[in-house]
Design a protein around this motif. Sequence first.
Motif, PDB file in Angstrom:
ATOM      1  N   ILE A 279      -1.958  -0.843  -3.579  1.00 13.30           N
ATOM      2  CA  ILE A 279      -3.119  -0.011  -3.265  1.00 13.30           C
ATOM      3  C   ILE A 279      -2.661   1.443  -3.227  1.00 13.30           C
ATOM      4  O   ILE A 279      -1.634   1.766  -2.643  1.00 13.30           O
TER       5      ILE A 279
ATOM      6  N   ALA B 250      -7.869  -6.465  -3.381  1.00 14.82           N
ATOM      7  CA  ALA B 250      -6.427  -6.534  -3.620  1.00 14.82           C
ATOM      8  C   ALA B 250      -5.915  -7.971  -3.596  1.00 14.82           C
ATOM      9  O   ALA B 250      -4.720  -8.201  -3.839  1.00 14.82           O
TER      10      ALA B 250
ATOM     11  N   TRP C 179       0.861  -1.190   0.000  1.00 14.62           N
ATOM     12  CA  TRP C 179       0.000   0.000   0.000  1.00 14.62           C
ATOM     13  C   TRP C 179       0.900   1.244   0.000  1.00 14.62           C
ATOM     14  O   TRP C 179       1.852   1.326   0.776  1.00 14.62           O
TER      15      TRP C 179
ATOM     16  N   LEU D  96      -4.719  -4.245  -9.338  1.00 13.21           N
ATOM     17  CA  LEU D  96      -4.097  -4.764  -8.120  1.00 13.21           C
ATOM     18  C   LEU D  96      -3.482  -6.141  -8.335  1.00 13.21           C
ATOM     19  O   LEU D  96      -3.589  -7.044  -7.503  1.00 13.21           O
TER      20      LEU D  96
ATOM     21  N   GLN E 151      -2.078   1.029  -9.213  1.00 16.42           N
ATOM     22  CA  GLN E 151      -3.024  -0.064  -8.991  1.00 16.42           C
ATOM     23  C   GLN E 151      -3.264  -0.921 -10.227  1.00 16.42           C
ATOM     24  O   GLN E 151      -3.774  -2.029 -10.117  1.00 16.42           O
TER      25      GLN E 151
ATOM     26  N   GLY F 191     -14.224   2.593  -0.769  1.00 13.77           N
ATOM     27  CA  GLY F 191     -13.015   2.131  -0.107  1.00 13.77           C
ATOM     28  C   GLY F 191     -12.960   2.685   1.299  1.00 13.77           C
ATOM     29  O   GLY F 191     -13.985   3.054   1.878  1.00 13.77           O
TER      30      GLY F 191
ATOM     31  N   VAL G 182     -11.416  -3.660   0.527  1.00 11.06           N
ATOM     32  CA  VAL G 182     -10.174  -3.329  -0.180  1.00 11.06           C
ATOM     33  C   VAL G 182      -9.201  -4.508  -0.130  1.00 11.06           C
ATOM     34  O   VAL G 182      -8.550  -4.844  -1.123  1.00 11.06           O
TER      35      VAL G 182
ATOM     36  N   SER H  42      -9.085   4.511  -7.255  1.00 10.85           N
ATOM     37  CA  SER H  42      -8.300   4.503  -6.016  1.00 10.85           C
ATOM     38  C   SER H  42      -9.124   3.905  -4.882  1.00 10.85           C
ATOM     39  O   SER H  42     -10.307   4.200  -4.723  1.00 10.85           O
ATOM     40  N   GLN H  43      -8.460   3.084  -4.073  1.00 12.42           N
ATOM     41  CA  GLN H  43      -9.162   2.327  -3.041  1.00 12.42           C
ATOM     42  C   GLN H  43      -9.041   2.933  -1.646  1.00 12.42           C
ATOM     43  O   GLN H  43      -9.675   2.444  -0.715  1.00 12.42           O
ATOM     44  N   SER H  44      -8.226   3.958  -1.494  1.00 11.73           N
ATOM     45  CA  SER H  44      -8.165   4.609  -0.182  1.00 11.73           C
ATOM     46  C   SER H  44      -7.983   6.110  -0.343  1.00 11.73           C
ATOM     47  O   SER H  44      -7.470   6.590  -1.354  1.00 11.73           O
TER      48      SER H  44
END
Length: 858
Positions: A255, A406, A201, A249, A241, A333, A402, A299-301
Amino acid sequence: MNIKRTKLNLVSLALVGTSSILLSGCNQPPQEVEENSTPATKATETQHNLDIWPVLELPVKKDPAIEQKITDMIATMTLEQKVAQMIQPEIRDISIADMRKYGFGSYLNGGGAFPNDDKHATPADWIKLAEDMYQASMEDSEDGIAIPTMWGTDAVHGHNNVIGATLFPHNIGLGAANNPELLEQIAAITATEVMVTGIDWVFAPTVAVVRDDRWGRAYEGYSEDPEIVREYSAAIVKGLQGAADKDFLGDSRVISTVKHFLGDGGTENGDDQGNNLASEQELFDIHAQGYVGGLSAGSQSVMASFNSWHGEKNHGSKYLLTDVLKTKMGFDGFVVGDWNGHGQIPGCTNDNCSQTINAGLDIFMVPTDAWKPLYENTIAQVESGEIPMSRIDDAVSRILRVKLRAGLFDKPSPANRPVSGKLELIGADEHRAVARQAVRESLVLLKNNDQLLPLKPNQKILLAGDAADNIGKQSGGWTITWQGTGNTNADFPGGTSIFAGFEQAVTTAGGDIELAIDGEYQNKPDVAVVVFGEEPYAEGIGDIDNLEYQRGNKKDLALLKKLKSDGIPVVSVFISGRPMWVNAELNASDAFVAAWLPGSEGQGIADVLLTDSAGTTQHDFVGKLSFSWPKSATQTTVNRNDDNYDPLLPYGFGLTYGDENVLVDDLDETVAKFADADQPLVLFEHAEKAPWAINLVSGDQSTGVNSSIVELGSIKLQTMDKDVQEDARTITFAGTEQAMVSLRSNFVEDLRNYTENDSALTLLVRKDQEFSEKVYLQMHCDEADCQKQVDITSVIKGFTIHEWQELSVDLKCFSEQGLNFARVNMPFGIATQGSGVVSFAKIRMVPNQGATAKITCR
């Protein structure tokens, strides 16, 4: 001014005020806040307008199979297991045993944190720690559950914490390159080098839109305008990603984290972690476009920002984190906090903050040993109903979503993943070649008298300046160490200094090259290339109060003038994390290149500035200013599309070879001052003023203040009423050991304006008991041997007991001792070895009172 590629045209695009062109969002402004509202109350009084915010078309859809797995897991998890998923400690503060016992959902290495506390930890050391933490998280004998943990890292210009990694130009330089395809390639390389070390990450991209160049994080922004930021955010997310419909991923992807939500680049006066007063429409039009780009790319975060919006800390803003980001924009996310950012919310501490969870934060970033009481307090708050269980379940669901997307439940352990341990990928030649290209494309040519550039390499060339052979300085902050300081060229195996790049090219062409940092050459050169600029810095430390370069100590200007006086043409290569007021340096240069912070591949500069051996241009300049260049030291908020826009050089400016020069050689060198430069700086009035905090020291102990009465060793501090309730403080010194009460900041502040304006430190003092030993007023900065003091004993002795009187001390008494007012972290302290009682109120730095202060040094 046309950019020679089919990317964005910096000069013609205009985004601000045209969000309806980009997205289907209303342009209705929010209801105005009453003018007499204070910043602290504006947030609650502002009438929010969710219609401003778009519903994003997110490329990663919810998978029913994943959602069912989440539901099934949540149903079997205990409260303790759920809260552990929401705690992110730092590697310096936890052990493998802690991970095994608690099963943290994630952990991080902050700037300057390394496996085994070893700056020179090898990639194998990083892999081992990743493997050990993973295995501990999957061991269920103590915490009763096996959920893979995630390691997050600040890989913000390459895998910048790891010795030998490829270091790309910082974001400000990449903004000048204006090449989204290159950015996606850079991000993919970064992801690969990160995955080699077993990390899952990355805390990138930073999508701050910088509006005041005094901000110490300006170089983390791509531009003062959101157009590039939006495009780059999408490109970097795809590079980190993978594309949502292709290799999302996959084995060499990580991430990503779009940060910092929201408005960190628009704080008042460029104050790091300060207050953004933009309207809601401006917040979207200017500061949110990076999230439109990054979230639309999958985007996951998202990382919450330290700053406030209209006085409300973003870490505690339910409107921004939940209503805007999660509900309206549809982000599914997780939201992670920044370094103890939750502890800055009023009513919270680093180890106790239900407000931020209720506002929508999903993961506490909690370095230091505060993680354990925070874990315990959060559990207790859920049990008491202060935090609803539904909010906990939502946060954990997002974290698990997430991790499942991933593939962390299915992938091999970190040491056994496909690219893990392939050490030849760290700093690989093909990676460095891309970084070298990025250096070339980021350079902006500001001046080129008589077409001095490009230089033929078969002549006598002098390389001078303290950045000429210094990879650490050319790389800036967030480079191995947090602030980028304390590094030598030996810490960059495989990297190339700017001098080394020139040396290789000149030697190959049969020319002569000499390195003389101070300009004291052995053989008179045909031309001098002087490489100079800002010292490395990161957040907080880099904040300044105007844009004058080397204010008060013009050593680089002196070097330029010396070489010019010797009849040597001078090419300046300026290393900086922001545009700065360098009129005098421009005047003393025949050619001037803004090189920003190019990273580890310094030879990219020689590629552009030197011809080949036959005299043919190798690479022309393509970089264009993505930040307007200031006309004065006080023109700190000059941004494209402003009213009365009048920079020295506009957004989108950049010469190429053959272009006619536009800058004259007699630019105005008069140092401008802010209109309010004679206004006092208030340090304490009723209470300490941010960023200062009261600190007590007794012997080798120290503590902050969190109640009306605090005692520590030989000292006691308590509130008292002077004019209104608790507007003063009383200090009682017992005399058993050296003790001090001070105002301190975790970051340094640039207070040179007050020495330049003949200021005095003034405060109201009431003596309630005579002192048995000498009393000193102290100031500190963050450099070695930078703790200075002035003896105030005789003045205090002359004060009438129990009577308020003014004490004033000329700041020259500190500057003449060598205190660096550009880097002050303690502007006030009262210290003594003896006993005595004194009260203080209303501490200020007041311009034009130095000469008449009670204590002067003239």
